[in-house]
Design a protein around this motif. Structure first.
Motif, PDB file in Angstrom:
ATOM      1  N   SER A   1       0.878  -1.062  -0.048  1.00  0.00           N
ATOM      2  CA  SER A   1      -0.089   0.011   0.030  1.00  0.00           C
ATOM      3  C   SER A   1       0.927   1.162  -0.175  1.00  0.00           C
ATOM      4  N   GLY A   2       0.373   2.251  -0.886  1.00  0.00           N
ATOM      5  CA  GLY A   2       1.404   3.400  -0.764  1.00  0.00           C
ATOM      6  C   GLY A   2       1.927   3.450  -2.320  1.00  0.00           C
ATOM      7  N   ILE A   3       3.036   4.172  -2.325  1.00  0.00           N
ATOM      8  CA  ILE A   3       3.829   4.960  -1.394  1.00  0.00           C
ATOM      9  C   ILE A   3       3.044   6.386  -1.175  1.00  0.00           C
ATOM     10  N   ASN A   4       2.681   6.486   0.143  1.00  0.00           N
ATOM     11  CA  ASN A   4       1.806   7.644   0.460  1.00  0.00           C
ATOM     12  C   ASN A   4       2.787   8.830   0.248  1.00  0.00           C
ATOM     13  N   HIS A   5       1.941   9.980  -0.169  1.00  0.00           N
ATOM     14  CA  HIS A   5       2.560  11.335   0.015  1.00  0.00           C
ATOM     15  C   HIS A   5       2.158  11.870   1.494  1.00  0.00           C
ATOM     16  N   GLY A   6       3.214  11.824   2.248  1.00  0.00           N
ATOM     17  CA  GLY A   6       2.951  12.039   3.608  1.00  0.00           C
ATOM     18  C   GLY A   6       3.412  11.176   4.799  1.00  0.00           C
ATOM     19  N   SER A   7       3.671  11.654   6.062  1.00  0.00           N
ATOM     20  CA  SER A   7       3.971  10.705   6.890  1.00  0.00           C
ATOM     21  C   SER A   7       2.652   9.787   7.468  1.00  0.00           C
ATOM     22  N   ASN A   8       2.985   8.556   7.834  1.00  0.00           N
ATOM     23  CA  ASN A   8       2.062   7.926   8.543  1.00  0.00           C
ATOM     24  C   ASN A   8       2.801   7.222   9.870  1.00  0.00           C
ATOM     25  N   SER A   9       3.668   8.137  10.536  1.00  0.00           N
ATOM     26  CA  SER A   9       4.299   7.705  11.645  1.00  0.00           C
ATOM     27  C   SER A   9       3.492   7.905  12.835  1.00  0.00           C
ATOM     28  N   ALA A  10       3.812   7.363  14.197  1.00  0.00           N
ATOM     29  CA  ALA A  10       3.295   7.836  15.313  1.00  0.00           C
ATOM     30  C   ALA A  10       1.715   7.689  15.341  1.00  0.00           C
ATOM     31  N   ILE A  11       0.854   8.438  15.781  1.00  0.00           N
ATOM     32  CA  ILE A  11      -0.612   8.566  15.769  1.00  0.00           C
ATOM     33  C   ILE A  11      -1.310   8.589  14.475  1.00  0.00           C
ATOM     34  N   ASN A  12      -0.434   8.985  13.456  1.00  0.00           N
ATOM     35  CA  ASN A  12      -1.112   9.195  12.044  1.00  0.00           C
ATOM     36  C   ASN A  12      -1.376   7.816  11.321  1.00  0.00           C
ATOM     37  N   VAL A  13      -0.969   6.679  12.011  1.00  0.00           N
ATOM     38  CA  VAL A  13      -1.256   5.310  11.655  1.00  0.00           C
ATOM     39  C   VAL A  13      -2.780   5.023  11.819  1.00  0.00           C
ATOM     40  N   ILE A  14      -3.252   5.574  12.860  1.00  0.00           N
ATOM     41  CA  ILE A  14      -4.839   5.451  13.146  1.00  0.00           C
ATOM     42  C   ILE A  14      -5.640   6.178  12.139  1.00  0.00           C
ATOM     43  N   TYR A  15      -5.089   7.352  11.506  1.00  0.00           N
ATOM     44  CA  TYR A  15      -6.228   7.948  10.511  1.00  0.00           C
ATOM     45  C   TYR A  15      -5.942   7.462   8.945  1.00  0.00           C
ATOM     46  N   SER A  16      -4.880   6.612   8.926  1.00  0.00           N
ATOM     47  CA  SER A  16      -4.152   6.543   7.618  1.00  0.00           C
ATOM     48  C   SER A  16      -5.169   5.531   6.746  1.00  0.00           C
ATOM     49  N   GLY A  17      -5.441   6.217   5.416  1.00  0.00           N
ATOM     50  CA  GLY A  17      -6.058   5.035   4.485  1.00  0.00           C
ATOM     51  C   GLY A  17      -4.973   4.171   4.056  1.00  0.00           C
TER      52      GLY A  17
ATOM     53  N   PRO B   1       6.571  -2.740  12.968  1.00  0.00           N
ATOM     54  CA  PRO B   1       5.586  -4.068  13.053  1.00  0.00           C
ATOM     55  C   PRO B   1       4.251  -3.649  13.880  1.00  0.00           C
ATOM     56  N   THR B   2       3.110  -3.501  13.208  1.00  0.00           N
ATOM     57  CA  THR B   2       1.817  -3.112  13.454  1.00  0.00           C
ATOM     58  C   THR B   2       0.951  -4.289  13.456  1.00  0.00           C
ATOM     59  N   GLN B   3      -0.180  -4.004  14.593  1.00  0.00           N
ATOM     60  CA  GLN B   3      -1.101  -5.188  14.530  1.00  0.00           C
ATOM     61  C   GLN B   3      -2.177  -4.640  14.743  1.00  0.00           C
ATOM     62  N   TYR B   4      -3.372  -5.249  14.400  1.00  0.00           N
ATOM     63  CA  TYR B   4      -4.853  -4.830  14.517  1.00  0.00           C
ATOM     64  C   TYR B   4      -5.524  -5.083  15.725  1.00  0.00           C
ATOM     65  N   ASP B   5      -4.938  -5.947  16.480  1.00  0.00           N
ATOM     66  CA  ASP B   5      -5.662  -6.074  17.808  1.00  0.00           C
ATOM     67  C   ASP B   5      -5.192  -4.912  18.774  1.00  0.00           C
ATOM     68  N   LEU B   6      -6.222  -4.327  19.243  1.00  0.00           N
ATOM     69  CA  LEU B   6      -6.236  -3.172  19.857  1.00  0.00           C
ATOM     70  C   LEU B   6      -6.388  -3.376  21.317  1.00  0.00           C
ATOM     71  N   THR B   7      -6.284  -4.435  21.636  1.00  0.00           N
ATOM     72  CA  THR B   7      -6.663  -5.090  23.358  1.00  0.00           C
ATOM     73  C   THR B   7      -5.394  -4.339  24.106  1.00  0.00           C
ATOM     74  N   ALA B   8      -5.632  -3.515  25.488  1.00  0.00           N
ATOM     75  CA  ALA B   8      -4.685  -3.379  26.068  1.00  0.00           C
ATOM     76  C   ALA B   8      -4.392  -4.406  27.127  1.00  0.00           C
ATOM     77  N   HIS B   9      -3.740  -5.438  26.467  1.00  0.00           N
ATOM     78  CA  HIS B   9      -3.497  -6.623  27.200  1.00  0.00           C
ATOM     79  C   HIS B   9      -2.808  -6.327  28.603  1.00  0.00           C
ATOM     80  N   HIS B  10      -1.823  -5.353  28.968  1.00  0.00           N
ATOM     81  CA  HIS B  10      -1.346  -5.117  30.314  1.00  0.00           C
ATOM     82  C   HIS B  10      -2.182  -4.483  31.157  1.00  0.00           C
ATOM     83  N   TYR B  11      -3.570  -4.134  30.626  1.00  0.00           N
ATOM     84  CA  TYR B  11      -4.443  -3.601  31.797  1.00  0.00           C
ATOM     85  C   TYR B  11      -5.473  -4.693  32.237  1.00  0.00           C
TER      86      TYR B  11
END
Length: 260
Positions: A99-115, A239-249
């Protein structure tokens, strides 16, 4: 000699099928496998993991620059593109999704919004190894050539080594000349965020409208983050995963009394 079957590579993006970034990614992918492109017919940036459920979806074949691979456009989102490719267009499951190459950063929190990354994540959900590529340059005419050998090497590594199920790669590339890129770093997602504001305006008919604005804040001082890597001219792989569970909590929540 026995014929070695080339991997089937699905290529998509969120900037639209004519964007320079996807054209570059297609060129690289064709060196490594059999390529099929399924991408939006118009820009779909910041769509996140949106899917089309209240409108009809249209798919049509797109006239590629040559005829050595198939290209299709959809009227939907990047995630729709992956779903349509997997379930309607292709006759077998892709071996890899790029997927890509995107025009613009998808680092940090941007990964949440990124198509861009949501398309990769959708592929991961369907058990397809996937990589989202982004260049930290929002210019339509951005130079993607500096990162070309790194993009190819990353793809080759995934083809050779495979990926853990449920994991996809979020790859961000600094805006830099080829000779200034220092290499690749495996990173964690930086704890950085947007401080958002809305610019309120009034149109000539007296109706209010808004533009989303804001500034990006990085309070994470770690040297193992994607933001640190990019600031120091490294290509970051998270390395990114779709499991959003806060396992530590979970253990903490198990001490709460929900029966009272």
């Amino acid at each position: 000699m026995e014929n070695i079957k080339k991997p089937l590579i699905l290529v998509t993006n969120d900037d639209g099928i004519t964007a320079p970034g996807i054209r570059m990614l297609i060129e690289i992918a064709k060196e490594l496998g059999e390529v099929v492109v399924v991408a939006p017919d118009s820009p779909q940036s910041a769509m996140g993991h949106a899917i089309t459920i209240n409108n009809t979806l249209h798919v049509k074949e797109f006239m590629a620059h040559n005829h050595d691979h198939k290209e299709y456009t959809t009227s939907g989102t990047p995630v729709d593109c992956v779903k349509m490719a997997s379930h309607e267009i292709l006759d077998r499951k892709p071996d890899l999704c790029l997927s890509g190459i995107n025009h613009g950063s998808n680092s940090a929190i941007n990964v949440i919004y990124s198509g861009t990354m949501s398309a990769a994540v959708e592929a991961g959900i369907e058990g397809i190894p996937a990589i989202g590529f982004s260049l930290c340059d929002y210019d339509h005419d951005a130079d993607f050539n500096a990162a070309r050998p790194y993009v190819k090497t990353i793809i080759e590594n995934v083809i050779k080594n495979g990926m853990a199920r449920g994991v996809v790669f979020n790859v961000n590339i600094p805006k830099a000349k080829r000779e200034d890129i220092k290499g690749v770093k495996i990173c964690r997602q930086a704890n950085a965020y947007w401080v958002e504001e809305f610019d309120k305006r009034t149109n000539p008919y007296g109706k209010d409208y808004y533009w989303l604005t804001g500034k990006f804040v990085n309070d994470d001082k770690g040297e193992d983050t994607d933001e640190w890597a990019l600031a120091h001219n490294y290509i970051s792989i998270v390395p990114t995963q779709y499991d959003l569970t806060a396992h530590h909590y979970i253990s903490e929540l198990n001490t709460w009394d929900f029966d009272n």
